[in-house]
Scaffold this active site. Structure first.
Site, PDB file in Angstrom:
ATOM      1  N   GLY A 167      19.515   7.469  14.712  1.00 49.95           N
ATOM      2  CA  GLY A 167      20.429   6.588  15.421  1.00 49.95           C
ATOM      3  C   GLY A 167      20.219   5.131  15.062  1.00 49.95           C
ATOM      4  O   GLY A 167      19.282   4.763  14.345  1.00 49.95           O
ATOM      5  N   HIS A 168      21.114   4.307  15.573  1.00 54.20           N
ATOM      6  CA  HIS A 168      21.027   2.860  15.461  1.00 54.20           C
ATOM      7  C   HIS A 168      21.419   2.249  16.803  1.00 54.20           C
ATOM      8  O   HIS A 168      21.719   2.970  17.760  1.00 54.20           O
ATOM      9  CB  HIS A 168      21.934   2.341  14.342  1.00 54.20           C
ATOM     10  CG  HIS A 168      21.349   2.522  12.967  1.00 54.20           C
ATOM     11  ND1 HIS A 168      20.199   1.876  12.565  1.00 54.20           N
ATOM     12  CD2 HIS A 168      21.757   3.262  11.908  1.00 54.20           C
ATOM     13  CE1 HIS A 168      19.918   2.211  11.315  1.00 54.20           C
ATOM     14  NE2 HIS A 168      20.844   3.060  10.891  1.00 54.20           N
ATOM     15  N   ASP A 169      21.424   0.935  16.861  1.00 51.81           N
ATOM     16  CA  ASP A 169      21.687   0.207  18.097  1.00 51.81           C
ATOM     17  C   ASP A 169      22.886   0.768  18.857  1.00 51.81           C
ATOM     18  O   ASP A 169      22.812   1.016  20.068  1.00 51.81           O
ATOM     19  CB  ASP A 169      21.913  -1.276  17.767  1.00 51.81           C
ATOM     20  CG  ASP A 169      21.966  -2.165  18.998  1.00 51.81           C
ATOM     21  OD1 ASP A 169      22.909  -2.027  19.791  1.00 51.81           O
ATOM     22  OD2 ASP A 169      21.066  -3.011  19.153  1.00 51.81           O
ATOM     23  N   ILE A 170      23.993   0.991  18.160  1.00 50.28           N
ATOM     24  CA  ILE A 170      25.213   1.447  18.820  1.00 50.28           C
ATOM     25  C   ILE A 170      25.011   2.780  19.534  1.00 50.28           C
ATOM     26  O   ILE A 170      25.586   3.026  20.602  1.00 50.28           O
ATOM     27  CB  ILE A 170      26.377   1.537  17.803  1.00 50.28           C
ATOM     28  CG1 ILE A 170      27.711   1.753  18.523  1.00 50.28           C
ATOM     29  CG2 ILE A 170      26.112   2.628  16.757  1.00 50.28           C
ATOM     30  CD1 ILE A 170      28.905   1.647  17.596  1.00 50.28           C
ATOM     31  N   ASN A 171      24.152   3.633  18.977  1.00 53.88           N
ATOM     32  CA  ASN A 171      23.889   4.933  19.586  1.00 53.88           C
ATOM     33  C   ASN A 171      23.017   4.798  20.829  1.00 53.88           C
ATOM     34  O   ASN A 171      23.262   5.464  21.848  1.00 53.88           O
ATOM     35  CB  ASN A 171      23.211   5.859  18.580  1.00 53.88           C
ATOM     36  CG  ASN A 171      23.961   5.922  17.271  1.00 53.88           C
ATOM     37  OD1 ASN A 171      23.453   5.475  16.257  1.00 53.88           O
ATOM     38  ND2 ASN A 171      25.175   6.454  17.265  1.00 53.88           N
ATOM     39  N   ASP A 208      18.200  -3.131  19.412  1.00 52.98           N
ATOM     40  CA  ASP A 208      17.267  -3.528  18.363  1.00 52.98           C
ATOM     41  C   ASP A 208      16.367  -4.684  18.792  1.00 52.98           C
ATOM     42  O   ASP A 208      15.140  -4.616  18.671  1.00 52.98           O
ATOM     43  CB  ASP A 208      18.031  -3.940  17.101  1.00 52.98           C
ATOM     44  CG  ASP A 208      18.517  -2.743  16.299  1.00 52.98           C
ATOM     45  OD1 ASP A 208      18.192  -1.607  16.676  1.00 52.98           O
ATOM     46  OD2 ASP A 208      19.229  -2.945  15.306  1.00 52.98           O
ATOM     47  N   LEU A 241       0.852  -1.190   0.000  1.00 54.80           N
ATOM     48  CA  LEU A 241       0.000   0.000   0.000  1.00 54.80           C
ATOM     49  C   LEU A 241       0.885   1.236   0.000  1.00 54.80           C
ATOM     50  O   LEU A 241       1.785   1.363   0.841  1.00 54.80           O
ATOM     51  CB  LEU A 241      -0.911   0.039   1.235  1.00 54.80           C
ATOM     52  CG  LEU A 241      -2.038  -0.996   1.330  1.00 54.80           C
ATOM     53  CD1 LEU A 241      -2.776  -0.850   2.648  1.00 54.80           C
ATOM     54  CD2 LEU A 241      -3.005  -0.855   0.155  1.00 54.80           C
ATOM     55  N   LEU A 250       0.837   4.576   1.112  1.00 51.33           N
ATOM     56  CA  LEU A 250       0.001   5.355   2.017  1.00 51.33           C
ATOM     57  C   LEU A 250      -0.027   6.840   1.690  1.00 51.33           C
ATOM     58  O   LEU A 250      -0.766   7.601   2.329  1.00 51.33           O
ATOM     59  CB  LEU A 250       0.474   5.137   3.460  1.00 51.33           C
ATOM     60  CG  LEU A 250       0.304   3.708   3.983  1.00 51.33           C
ATOM     61  CD1 LEU A 250       0.885   3.568   5.377  1.00 51.33           C
ATOM     62  CD2 LEU A 250      -1.157   3.293   3.975  1.00 51.33           C
TER      63      LEU A 250
END
Length: 398
Positions: A142-146, A173, A76, A78
């Site tokens: 950000g990501h996990d490390i952050n 995560d 879809l 959106l």
């Protein structure tokens, strides 16, 4: 019977935390419908650049992607009004919506909690983000490390005399995000049985990591001594809770925290003179560490594990990833399973960690192709072929 087979989940998430959350729900029987975007924008550029071989490799990669198993997929767009109407129709029949966009995105798309809960007051709406929906970091990418950096987990991981060690993207995560989100959703479903109403769940991965750090902070607050990288009893400060290189260059993990396990280990290694030094500090502690290092270098990792297995000590082999599926304990727990696939033969997946005696989960289907169930799902909520064709003509799906 599967424990969640009466629950329908609309999954708007893309990156690891959301799909991990909905995988856990799907494994327990929930009807998880992945709502995916058409091949526009960045994804379209990537797909146009693929060779036929690249495309086949991508299909194979997706077939093995455990995060998308047991789910259905619809497409879809959106940004198209007709597609939003389709989503609203689905939301009226859903129990849960999961999204992992940056704060504000779902409002711009018109699929936020306020709008959907007006259509379905029983809806549970879970937003998973790095820092949450409020606070000065709410829009910070950000990501996990952050997230584990802000929560303090990264700062206590690694050797004392080196930089912090990056523990893959497991803590924020998957544990802080996906696992906490699945728990929150299940709790909200139980609450709905009493109240009759859904609610909004604001899940921040940083908050989840802080919850995982509860014991470390409790010790720090209570004793007034912060947990330090490589110096605390659980971060490598003690020789009896550490990893040691063996004769073959592989490592063995030692976790003899209790004095009796420590004594058993010392005696098994031929170091009876150290058996009473569980609480040793300073030079004596370093002598124990030196003894362990020297002794473990005399045999291979697997030789040590076989020798120490029945000595009532806390040891385990440090496996490389490809070794894990062959471990007899992992096999006994059926933590890897082979599922037939029409194109790629047998597809190996991580099994189910939740072992329920009366209503166990199951891997019922492998990951769907993008948009594989669009027509099927829309028909199930009353859309006829003419309306689906109009949606497709308007660019709302493929």
């Amino acid at each position: 019977m599967l424990p969640l087979d009466h629950i329908r989940v609309l999954d708007l998430s893309r990156l690891a935390p959301g799909p991990h959350c909905t995988m856990l729900l799907a494994d327990m029987g929930a009807d998880v419908i992945r709502v995916e975007e058409p091949g526009g924008g960045r994804r379209a550029v990537i797909e146009r650049e693929r060779t036929e071989q690249d495309a086949l490799a991508e299909e194979r990669r997706e077939a093995f992607n455990a995060l998308n198993r047991n789910k259905r997929s619809i497409v879809l767009n959106l940004k198209v009004p007709e597609a939003r109407e389709a989503f609203y129709t689905l939301a009226k029949t859903a129990d849960v919506v999961v999204e992992g966009f940056r704060p504000g995105v779902v409002q711009r798309l018109g699929v936020d909690y306020e709008r959907l809960s007006a259509l379905n007051p029983r809806l549970i709406y879970c937003s998973i983000s790095g820092y949450g929906q409020n606070g000065p970091y709410r829009l910070l990418v950000g990501h996990d490390i952050n997230y584990i950096a802000v929560a303090g987990a990264l700062g206590i991981t690694g050797p004392k005399d080196g930089p912090p060690a990056i523990p893959a993207n497991l803590l924020a995560d998957y544990a802080g995000g996906g696992l906490h989100a699945a728990l929150a959703i299940c709790v909200a479903l139980i609450a709905r049985e009493r109240t009759g109403r859904g609610q909004y769940l604001d899940l921040a991965m940083t908050d989840g990591v802080l919850t995982l750090m509860a014991a470390a902070f409790s010790e720090s607050f209570g004793m007034g001594v912060p947990v330090r990288r490589g110096a605390h009893r659980l971060t490598g400060g003690n020789p009896h809770y550490s990893v040691y290189e063996c004769a073959d260059g592989r490592y063995i993990a030692v976790g003899a925290n209790e004095p009796w396990f420590f004594e058993n280990l010392c005696r098994a290694l031929g170091g009876e003179e150290f058996a009473g030094d569980h609480a040793a500090t300073g030079e004596r502690r370093e002598q124990v560490r030196a003894f362990f290092r020297k002794t473990f270098k005399t045999r291979t990792r697997d030789e040590w594990f076989a020798y120490l297995f029945d000595k009532d000590v806390c040891v385990a082999p440090v496996y490389d990833l490809e070794e894990v599926p062959h471990d007899p304990q992992v096999q006994a727990r059926q933590m890897f399973v082979d599922v037939p696939h029409p194109q790629f033969g047998s597809v190996r997946q991580v099994g189910l960690s939740l072992k329920l005696s009366e209503t166990p989960g199951a891997i019922r289907r492998l990951p769907p192709r993008r948009g594989e169930h669009t027509d099927e799902v829309l028909r199930s909520v009353g859309w006829d072929d003419e309306r689906i064709a109009a949606l497709r003509a308007a660019g709302g799906t493929v």
